[in-house]
Scaffold this motif. Sequence first.
Motif, PDB file in Angstrom:
ATOM      1  N   PRO A 193      10.974-108.044 -38.988  1.00  0.00           N
ATOM      2  CA  PRO A 193       9.941-107.031 -38.786  1.00  0.00           C
ATOM      3  C   PRO A 193       8.760-107.505 -37.943  1.00  0.00           C
ATOM      4  CG  PRO A 193       9.863-107.834 -41.037  1.00  0.00           C
ATOM      5  CD  PRO A 193      11.076-108.433 -40.394  1.00  0.00           C
ATOM      6  N   ALA A 194       8.393-108.758 -38.042  1.00  0.00           N
ATOM      7  CA  ALA A 194       7.218-109.248 -37.317  1.00  0.00           C
ATOM      8  C   ALA A 194       7.486-109.406 -35.822  1.00  0.00           C
ATOM      9  CB  ALA A 194       6.757-110.569 -37.915  1.00  0.00           C
ATOM     10  N   SER A 195       8.614-109.998 -35.468  1.00  0.00           N
ATOM     11  CA  SER A 195       8.892-110.285 -34.056  1.00  0.00           C
ATOM     12  C   SER A 195       9.826-109.277 -33.401  1.00  0.00           C
ATOM     13  CB  SER A 195       9.509-111.683 -33.937  1.00  0.00           C
ATOM     14  OG  SER A 195      10.808-111.692 -34.515  1.00  0.00           O
ATOM     15  N   GLY A 196      10.615-108.565 -34.191  1.00  0.00           N
ATOM     16  CA  GLY A 196      11.614-107.652 -33.637  1.00  0.00           C
ATOM     17  C   GLY A 196      12.857-108.392 -33.174  1.00  0.00           C
ATOM     18  N   ALA A 197      12.916-109.707 -33.416  1.00  0.00           N
ATOM     19  CA  ALA A 197      14.059-110.505 -32.983  1.00  0.00           C
ATOM     20  C   ALA A 197      15.312-110.114 -33.762  1.00  0.00           C
ATOM     21  CB  ALA A 197      13.769-111.990 -33.186  1.00  0.00           C
ATOM     22  N   LEU A 216      14.866-103.196 -31.875  1.00  0.00           N
ATOM     23  CA  LEU A 216      13.452-103.007 -32.167  1.00  0.00           C
ATOM     24  C   LEU A 216      13.205-102.906 -33.662  1.00  0.00           C
ATOM     25  CD1 LEU A 216      12.829-100.142 -29.602  1.00  0.00           C
ATOM     26  CD2 LEU A 216      12.106-102.516 -29.336  1.00  0.00           C
ATOM     27  N   SER A 217      12.138-103.541 -34.109  1.00  0.00           N
ATOM     28  CA  SER A 217      11.701-103.299 -35.482  1.00  0.00           C
ATOM     29  C   SER A 217      11.011-101.943 -35.499  1.00  0.00           C
ATOM     30  CB  SER A 217      10.761-104.410 -35.964  1.00  0.00           C
ATOM     31  OG  SER A 217       9.648-104.516 -35.110  1.00  0.00           O
ATOM     32  N   GLY A 218      11.029-101.277 -36.641  1.00  0.00           N
ATOM     33  CA  GLY A 218      10.339 -99.998 -36.775  1.00  0.00           C
ATOM     34  C   GLY A 218       8.840-100.234 -36.900  1.00  0.00           C
ATOM     35  N   THR A 219       8.050 -99.308 -36.384  1.00  0.00           N
ATOM     36  CA  THR A 219       6.598 -99.411 -36.472  1.00  0.00           C
ATOM     37  C   THR A 219       6.045 -98.116 -37.055  1.00  0.00           C
ATOM     38  OG1 THR A 219       6.583-100.771 -34.480  1.00  0.00           O
ATOM     39  CG2 THR A 219       4.471 -99.886 -35.194  1.00  0.00           C
ATOM     40  N   VAL A 220       5.163 -98.246 -38.045  1.00  0.00           N
ATOM     41  CA  VAL A 220       4.603 -97.103 -38.754  1.00  0.00           C
ATOM     42  C   VAL A 220       3.082 -97.225 -38.769  1.00  0.00           C
ATOM     43  CG1 VAL A 220       4.467 -95.960 -41.006  1.00  0.00           C
ATOM     44  CG2 VAL A 220       6.630 -96.944 -40.227  1.00  0.00           C
ATOM     45  N   THR A 221       2.396 -96.085 -38.599  1.00  0.00           N
ATOM     46  CA  THR A 221       0.948 -96.042 -38.741  1.00  0.00           C
ATOM     47  C   THR A 221       0.602 -95.115 -39.898  1.00  0.00           C
ATOM     48  OG1 THR A 221       0.589 -96.432 -36.394  1.00  0.00           O
ATOM     49  CG2 THR A 221      -1.253 -95.481 -37.615  1.00  0.00           C
ATOM     50  N   VAL A 222      -0.240 -95.604 -40.812  1.00  0.00           N
ATOM     51  CA  VAL A 222      -0.703 -94.829 -41.965  1.00  0.00           C
ATOM     52  C   VAL A 222      -2.190 -94.573 -41.775  1.00  0.00           C
ATOM     53  CG1 VAL A 222      -0.970 -94.812 -44.481  1.00  0.00           C
ATOM     54  CG2 VAL A 222       0.989 -95.985 -43.443  1.00  0.00           C
ATOM     55  N   ARG A 223      -2.609 -93.343 -42.037  1.00  0.00           N
ATOM     56  CA  ARG A 223      -4.034 -92.988 -41.952  1.00  0.00           C
ATOM     57  C   ARG A 223      -4.469 -92.402 -43.289  1.00  0.00           C
ATOM     58  NH1 ARG A 223      -1.622 -91.744 -37.234  1.00  0.00           N
ATOM     59  NH2 ARG A 223      -2.552 -92.527 -35.321  1.00  0.00           N
ATOM     60  N   ARG A 273      11.146 -96.346 -33.875  1.00  0.00           N
ATOM     61  CA  ARG A 273      12.295 -96.312 -34.784  1.00  0.00           C
ATOM     62  C   ARG A 273      12.983 -97.676 -34.820  1.00  0.00           C
ATOM     63  NH1 ARG A 273      14.771 -90.907 -32.141  1.00  0.00           N
ATOM     64  NH2 ARG A 273      13.109 -89.509 -32.799  1.00  0.00           N
ATOM     65  N   LEU A 274      13.527 -98.023 -35.970  1.00  0.00           N
ATOM     66  CA  LEU A 274      14.304 -99.250 -36.113  1.00  0.00           C
ATOM     67  C   LEU A 274      15.603 -99.071 -35.343  1.00  0.00           C
ATOM     68  CD1 LEU A 274      14.663-102.012 -37.485  1.00  0.00           C
ATOM     69  CD2 LEU A 274      15.625-100.810 -39.443  1.00  0.00           C
ATOM     70  N   ASP A 275      15.914-100.022 -34.467  1.00  0.00           N
ATOM     71  CA  ASP A 275      17.123 -99.947 -33.640  1.00  0.00           C
ATOM     72  C   ASP A 275      17.800-101.311 -33.658  1.00  0.00           C
ATOM     73  OD1 ASP A 275      19.070 -99.709 -31.632  1.00  0.00           O
ATOM     74  OD2 ASP A 275      17.774 -98.512 -30.349  1.00  0.00           O
ATOM     75  N   MET A 276      19.037-101.350 -34.108  1.00  0.00           N
ATOM     76  CA  MET A 276      19.776-102.612 -34.209  1.00  0.00           C
ATOM     77  C   MET A 276      20.434-103.014 -32.888  1.00  0.00           C
ATOM     78  SD  MET A 276      19.334-103.602 -37.275  1.00  0.00           S
ATOM     79  CE  MET A 276      19.109-103.142 -38.972  1.00  0.00           C
ATOM     80  N   GLY A 277      20.396-102.156 -31.878  1.00  0.00           N
ATOM     81  CA  GLY A 277      20.985-102.475 -30.588  1.00  0.00           C
ATOM     82  C   GLY A 277      22.478-102.188 -30.548  1.00  0.00           C
ATOM     83  N   ARG A 278      23.141-102.760 -29.545  1.00  0.00           N
ATOM     84  CA  ARG A 278      24.584-102.556 -29.359  1.00  0.00           C
ATOM     85  C   ARG A 278      25.322-103.841 -29.670  1.00  0.00           C
ATOM     86  NH1 ARG A 278      25.747-100.568 -23.649  1.00  0.00           N
ATOM     87  NH2 ARG A 278      27.814-100.505 -24.558  1.00  0.00           N
ATOM     88  N   ILE A 279      26.384-103.723 -30.463  1.00  0.00           N
ATOM     89  CA  ILE A 279      27.192-104.886 -30.800  1.00  0.00           C
ATOM     90  C   ILE A 279      28.667-104.491 -30.801  1.00  0.00           C
ATOM     91  CG2 ILE A 279      25.431-106.028 -32.192  1.00  0.00           C
ATOM     92  CD1 ILE A 279      26.936-104.988 -34.693  1.00  0.00           C
ATOM     93  N   ALA A 280      29.512-105.489 -30.700  1.00  0.00           N
ATOM     94  CA  ALA A 280      30.952-105.315 -30.888  1.00  0.00           C
ATOM     95  C   ALA A 280      31.304-106.038 -32.182  1.00  0.00           C
ATOM     96  CB  ALA A 280      31.725-105.905 -29.718  1.00  0.00           C
ATOM     97  N   VAL A 281      32.133-105.390 -33.021  1.00  0.00           N
ATOM     98  CA  VAL A 281      32.502-105.955 -34.314  1.00  0.00           C
ATOM     99  C   VAL A 281      33.968-106.355 -34.284  1.00  0.00           C
ATOM    100  CG1 VAL A 281      32.586-105.559 -36.794  1.00  0.00           C
ATOM    101  CG2 VAL A 281      30.838-104.445 -35.419  1.00  0.00           C
TER     102      VAL A 281
END
Length: 168
Positions: A67-71, A86-93, A48-56
Motif C-alpha cells: 500500500p505505501a509504495s504501490g510495488a 497501483l495501490s488504491g488511494t482513498v480520501t476521507v473528509r 482504484r487498486l489494480d494488480m496489473g497483467r499477469i500470466a498464470v
Amino acid sequence: MKLRLFLFAVLLSAASSAAAQCLLCAQDAAAVSARKVETPLRVDVETRLDMGRIAVGAMGGEVAIDPASGARQLRGDVVDLGGFALSGTVTVRGEPGAEVRVILPASIDLESGHGRTARVTGLVTDLSAAPRLGPDGRLRFRFGGRLQVAARDDGDYRGRIPVTVEYQ
C-alpha cells in the motif's frame, strides 16, 4: 494465459459509532448547546487498486501490492505481462482532528466474465494505529493486498472492496 485484474473500492461511510441521543429530551439547555455536532464523513476513491497483467501457469500463484509504495510482488507460477500495478488511494473528509477507524474485509472474491473466481486477502492500509483527520478535516490513505490465482485461471477479474470508515 493472460489475466487482467481491476479492483474497485466501494466505500461506505458511517456517520458515527457513538449512539445518537434525542436532543429534544435534554433536561439542560446548556448541555444541548455544549454538544459538538459531528460533520458527516465523506469518502472518495481517488485511485482504484489494480494488480496489473499477469500470466498464470500450472501451479497458480499470488500477486501482492504494497500500500505505501504501490510495488507489485509476484510469487509462485506467475509471470509479469506489464501494465500498471497501483495501490488504491482513498480520501476521507469530516470533522477536523477527529479520530477515525477504517475497516477492510478479511477477503473478497473477484469474478471473471467466464464465471471463474480469484480471491484477494490481506487487505492493508498505510495508516497509523490511531488515524486522525487533519486540521483541514482530511485524511488520505492507500491500501493494497494479495491476489491468489488458481492454476491456469485466465480472465479479466473484477470486484468491489467494501471499506467502512467511521468516527471513533
